[in-house]
Design a protein around this motif. Structure first.
Motif, PDB file in Angstrom:
ATOM      1  N   ALA A 250       0.828  -1.208   0.000  1.00  0.00           N
ATOM      2  CA  ALA A 250       0.000   0.000   0.000  1.00  0.00           C
ATOM      3  C   ALA A 250       0.866   1.263   0.000  1.00  0.00           C
ATOM      4  CB  ALA A 250      -0.937  -0.005   1.202  1.00  0.00           C
ATOM      5  N   ALA A 251       1.910   1.268   0.805  1.00  0.00           N
ATOM      6  CA  ALA A 251       2.780   2.449   0.853  1.00  0.00           C
ATOM      7  C   ALA A 251       3.505   2.667  -0.460  1.00  0.00           C
ATOM      8  CB  ALA A 251       3.783   2.301   1.988  1.00  0.00           C
ATOM      9  N   TRP A 252       3.775   1.588  -1.169  1.00  0.00           N
ATOM     10  CA  TRP A 252       4.539   1.677  -2.408  1.00  0.00           C
ATOM     11  C   TRP A 252       3.661   1.979  -3.615  1.00  0.00           C
ATOM     12  CZ3 TRP A 252       6.145  -2.999  -5.639  1.00  0.00           C
ATOM     13  CH2 TRP A 252       7.053  -2.632  -6.614  1.00  0.00           C
ATOM     14  N   LYS A 253       2.465   1.399  -3.679  1.00  0.00           N
ATOM     15  CA  LYS A 253       1.651   1.474  -4.894  1.00  0.00           C
ATOM     16  C   LYS A 253       0.357   2.287  -4.785  1.00  0.00           C
ATOM     17  CE  LYS A 253       3.662  -1.065  -8.059  1.00  0.00           C
ATOM     18  NZ  LYS A 253       3.943  -0.577  -9.385  1.00  0.00           N
ATOM     19  N   VAL A 254      -0.151   2.539  -3.582  1.00  0.00           N
ATOM     20  CA  VAL A 254      -1.404   3.297  -3.455  1.00  0.00           C
ATOM     21  C   VAL A 254      -1.059   4.777  -3.466  1.00  0.00           C
ATOM     22  CG1 VAL A 254      -3.490   3.658  -2.080  1.00  0.00           C
ATOM     23  CG2 VAL A 254      -2.475   1.392  -2.209  1.00  0.00           C
ATOM     24  N   ARG A 255      -0.894   5.278  -4.688  1.00  0.00           N
ATOM     25  CA  ARG A 255      -0.475   6.662  -4.911  1.00  0.00           C
ATOM     26  C   ARG A 255      -1.311   7.279  -6.015  1.00  0.00           C
ATOM     27  NH1 ARG A 255       3.916   8.337  -2.469  1.00  0.00           N
ATOM     28  NH2 ARG A 255       5.074   6.820  -1.270  1.00  0.00           N
ATOM     29  N   CYS A 256      -1.356   8.590  -6.022  1.00  0.00           N
ATOM     30  CA  CYS A 256      -2.081   9.319  -7.059  1.00  0.00           C
ATOM     31  C   CYS A 256      -1.402   9.088  -8.403  1.00  0.00           C
ATOM     32  CB  CYS A 256      -2.094  10.806  -6.727  1.00  0.00           C
ATOM     33  SG  CYS A 256      -2.794  11.840  -8.033  1.00  0.00           S
ATOM     34  N   PRO A 257      -2.172   8.732  -9.432  1.00  0.00           N
ATOM     35  CA  PRO A 257      -1.551   8.527 -10.744  1.00  0.00           C
ATOM     36  C   PRO A 257      -1.094   9.837 -11.404  1.00  0.00           C
ATOM     37  CG  PRO A 257      -3.934   8.197 -10.867  1.00  0.00           C
ATOM     38  CD  PRO A 257      -3.584   8.399  -9.424  1.00  0.00           C
ATOM     39  N   HIS A 258      -1.556  10.973 -10.888  1.00  0.00           N
ATOM     40  CA  HIS A 258      -1.218  12.265 -11.496  1.00  0.00           C
ATOM     41  C   HIS A 258       0.031  12.890 -10.881  1.00  0.00           C
ATOM     42  CE1 HIS A 258      -5.087  11.975 -13.468  1.00  0.00           C
ATOM     43  NE2 HIS A 258      -5.653  11.799 -12.278  1.00  0.00           N
ATOM     44  N   CYS A 259       0.089  12.936  -9.541  1.00  0.00           N
ATOM     45  CA  CYS A 259       1.209  13.614  -8.884  1.00  0.00           C
ATOM     46  C   CYS A 259       2.096  12.677  -8.071  1.00  0.00           C
ATOM     47  CB  CYS A 259       0.697  14.740  -7.993  1.00  0.00           C
ATOM     48  SG  CYS A 259      -0.185  14.196  -6.516  1.00  0.00           S
ATOM     49  N   GLY A 260       1.645  11.450  -7.824  1.00  0.00           N
ATOM     50  CA  GLY A 260       2.446  10.493  -7.070  1.00  0.00           C
ATOM     51  C   GLY A 260       2.323  10.623  -5.565  1.00  0.00           C
ATOM     52  N   ALA A 261       1.403  11.454  -5.076  1.00  0.00           N
ATOM     53  CA  ALA A 261       1.224  11.615  -3.635  1.00  0.00           C
ATOM     54  C   ALA A 261       0.609  10.347  -3.037  1.00  0.00           C
ATOM     55  CB  ALA A 261       0.327  12.809  -3.344  1.00  0.00           C
ATOM     56  N   SER A 262       1.007  10.025  -1.817  1.00  0.00           N
ATOM     57  CA  SER A 262       0.480   8.850  -1.140  1.00  0.00           C
ATOM     58  C   SER A 262      -0.991   9.059  -0.797  1.00  0.00           C
ATOM     59  CB  SER A 262       1.269   8.589   0.142  1.00  0.00           C
ATOM     60  OG  SER A 262       0.702   7.512   0.849  1.00  0.00           O
ATOM     61  N   LEU A 263      -1.780   8.015  -0.968  1.00  0.00           N
ATOM     62  CA  LEU A 263      -3.202   8.066  -0.636  1.00  0.00           C
ATOM     63  C   LEU A 263      -3.493   7.320   0.653  1.00  0.00           C
ATOM     64  CD1 LEU A 263      -4.602   7.426  -4.214  1.00  0.00           C
ATOM     65  CD2 LEU A 263      -4.357   9.605  -3.046  1.00  0.00           C
ATOM     66  N   MET A 264      -2.473   7.084   1.474  1.00  0.00           N
ATOM     67  CA  MET A 264      -2.648   6.320   2.701  1.00  0.00           C
ATOM     68  C   MET A 264      -3.145   7.162   3.872  1.00  0.00           C
ATOM     69  SD  MET A 264       0.165   3.314   2.692  1.00  0.00           S
ATOM     70  CE  MET A 264      -0.238   2.885   4.337  1.00  0.00           C
ATOM     71  N   LEU A 265      -3.469   8.403   3.676  1.00  0.00           N
ATOM     72  CA  LEU A 265      -4.144   9.250   4.660  1.00  0.00           C
ATOM     73  C   LEU A 265      -3.539   9.154   6.057  1.00  0.00           C
ATOM     74  CD1 LEU A 265      -7.802   8.464   3.557  1.00  0.00           C
ATOM     75  CD2 LEU A 265      -6.351  10.331   2.806  1.00  0.00           C
ATOM     76  N   GLY A 266      -2.384   9.735   6.216  1.00  0.00           N
ATOM     77  CA  GLY A 266      -1.744   9.764   7.518  1.00  0.00           C
ATOM     78  C   GLY A 266      -1.008   8.483   7.865  1.00  0.00           C
ATOM     79  N   GLY A 267      -0.658   7.678   6.887  1.00  0.00           N
ATOM     80  CA  GLY A 267       0.089   6.458   7.142  1.00  0.00           C
ATOM     81  C   GLY A 267      -0.746   5.233   7.429  1.00  0.00           C
TER      82      GLY A 267
END
Length: 96
Positions: A62-79
């Motif tokens: 999740a930390a490696w692949k659950v990211r925004c496809p546009h900017c690459g920001a993590s979507l894990m919402l506070g870890g």
């Protein structure tokens, strides 16, 4: 450009959930085996170790692949591992 074999953030989140929650169930099963006095402790240790590996693998994925496809920001919402993705990226505001 994306290749056809790459995961998007939704597929990665789904696989992370499968790994994380199956690991959680194995850890719980190991705890139940410990409660049964006739069961060998090695079985409980094996279940709990396997479950811990799956739990950690789900979080790492999740930390490696659950990211925004546009900017690459993590979507894990506070870890933490989200149950669902937000409708928009918290970093760039683009629709997911």
């Amino acid at each position: 450009m994306k290749r056809g074999d790459e995961w998007d953030c939704r597929q990665a989140l789904k696989m992370s959930h499968i790994l994380f929650f199956s690991g959680f169930l194995l850890v719980m099963a190991g705890g139940l085996v410990l409660c049964v006095s006739t069961a060998p402790r090695a079985l409980a240790a094996l279940l709990m170790a396997g479950g811990a590996v799956l739990l950690i693998a789900g979080l790492i994925l999740a930390a490696w692949k659950v990211r925004c496809p546009h900017c690459g920001a993590s979507l894990m919402l506070g870890g933490r591992l989200p149950l669902s993705l937000p409708p928009h990226c918290p970093g760039c505001g683009e629709k997911l």
